[in-house]
Design an enzyme around this catalytic site. Structure first.
Site, PDB file in Angstrom:
ATOM      1  N   ASP A 133      -3.902   2.065  -2.930  1.00 38.51           N
ATOM      2  CA  ASP A 133      -3.216   3.350  -3.158  1.00 38.51           C
ATOM      3  C   ASP A 133      -4.133   4.598  -3.024  1.00 38.51           C
ATOM      4  OD1 ASP A 133      -1.048   2.297  -4.882  1.00 38.51           O
ATOM      5  OD2 ASP A 133      -2.531   1.318  -5.634  1.00 38.51           O
TER       6      ASP A 133
ATOM      7  N   SER B 175      -2.570  -3.695  -3.791  1.00 44.55           N
ATOM      8  CA  SER B 175      -1.943  -2.387  -3.162  1.00 44.55           C
ATOM      9  C   SER B 175      -3.219  -1.386  -3.058  1.00 44.55           C
ATOM     10  CB  SER B 175      -1.285  -1.710  -4.148  1.00 44.55           C
ATOM     11  OG  SER B 175      -0.347  -0.594  -3.789  1.00 44.55           O
TER      12      SER B 175
ATOM     13  N   SER C 239       0.597  -1.195  -0.098  1.00 47.80           N
ATOM     14  CA  SER C 239       0.163   0.133   0.008  1.00 47.80           C
ATOM     15  C   SER C 239       0.929   1.141  -0.030  1.00 47.80           C
ATOM     16  CB  SER C 239      -0.828   0.053   1.146  1.00 47.80           C
ATOM     17  OG  SER C 239      -1.874  -0.995   1.345  1.00 47.80           O
TER      18      SER C 239
END
Length: 347
Positions: free
Chosen positions: A271, A269, A231
């Site tokens: 983001d 991830s 992340s």
């Protein structure tokens, strides 16, 4: 440790502010509390958006979820109302609830001192999963650490493996906290935009440093991270007079800055971008139903778009440059960009 510019690597074309940090935006402060033991590499980083009480005079704010594999709190109300009423805290995945609770206590204490009645409050907390280096299930970050981070908040704060970045991994290398800023002119006035990141994303072979395919070189030297997972929290501050909608447009460009370092925002991830402006403040109890704020015309946002890209890119690179090789939980070792590339003879 040295920041990325101290190695002669200059990204972008806009000039930075005096500190080249998010705190170049007047009123913004950043503090850390770090837990650094054999099994625990973690902590909390708190971004104070202003020097007064953000609950009594809220800041125009926005959030943008580029890829939503994350466990942040408070973003729903930011999206709906377009305001920020607390500091923003960054920590690890399993401590989000405890840090949220600590921010509630902190804000209640501040509001009680000022005689402000509070029946609802919306702390904003972001996270990255630092379990490669941190025994995350122990959940060691809480009220004491949040209070310590607030108490030591300053303009010239530390970067690298500190606070919420103590145990993070970025591009298979030691990540952490990084920051940068840019200044630009619109209509004869000078404005500032700054970013701070908690970097915990990316695959080694994709890492780019100022257009150079550094990751491919490092890939041959170390055990690489194959997938783009993890992340990154990106917090953007500015003093531009913008609406929350305009601010969200600016936040989207932070994703371009991440991509310039090599990220493609992989499936696993988170983001997430959060932004606020110090230029437009919204009273908790307005005297009149009709309020006025100043805003830029849409085409004037071009410089802010560039600033968001450049500040985010450099913030990620600073998080890597300022982090040291770290041994953490289970003896896991994550090497630094400095050891593997920055300190070597480069073309």
């Amino acid at each position: 440790m040295k920041r990325i510019r101290e190695y002669g690597i200059i990204t972008g074309k806009l000039a930075p502010g005096p500190l080249n940090k998010i705190t170049d935006v007047e009123g913004v402060l950043v503090g850390h509390a770090t837990i650094n033991t054999k099994d625990h590499k973690t902590g909390v980083t708190v971004i104070l958006p202003c020097k007064d009480n953000p609950f009594s005079r809220k800041l125009v704010a926005a959030a943008y979820i580029h890829n939503g594999f994350g466990k942040s709190q408070g973003l729903v109300q930011v999206e709906e109302l377009g305001t920020l009423e607390t500091p923003v805290a960054l920590t690890n995945t399993l401590n989000v609830g405890k840090v949220h609770d600590a921010l509630v206590d902190f804000m209640l204490e501040q509001c009680n001192k000022e005689g402000i009645e509070v029946t609802s409050i919306n702390p904003v907390v972001g996270e990255c999963n630092d379990s490669v280096l941190n025994k995350i299930s122990d959940r060691v970050v809480g009220l004491e650490e949040v209070k310590a981070a607030v108490a030591e908040a300053t303009a010239d704060f530390e970067e690298g493996a500190i606070g919420a970045g103590c145990g993070t991994v970025c591009y298979g290398l030691k990540g952490g906290i990084g920051s940068a800023s840019r200044r630009f002119q619109i209509g004869g006035e000078t404005y500032t935009l700054g970013a701070i990141v908690q970097s915990n994303f990316g695959s080694t072979e994709n890492l780019m440093v100022n257009g150079m395919a550094v990751g491919k070189e490092i890939f041959r030297l170390t055990e690489p991270s194959i997938l783009d997972r993890g992340s990154v929290m990106t917090i953007v501050a500015t003093d531009l007079p913008v609406t929350d909608r305009q601010l969200k447009r600016i936040l989207k460009r932070a994703g371009v800055g991440l991509s310039r370092t090599g990220s493609y925002m992989g499936h696993g991830s988170g983001d997430i971008m959060v932004g606020f402006t110090t230029a437009n403040r919204i009273p908790e109890r307005p005297e009149k139903e009709l309020m006025s704020i100043s805003i830029l015309k849409e085409s004037a946002l071009e410089s802010a778009f560039i600033a968001a890209v450049e500040a985010t890119e450099e913030a990620v690179l600073n998080s890597l440059a300022m982090a040291k090789t770290t041994t953490g939980h289970k003896g896991n070792i994550v090497r630094s960009l400095t050891d593997l590339w920055l300190s070597k003879d480069r073309p």
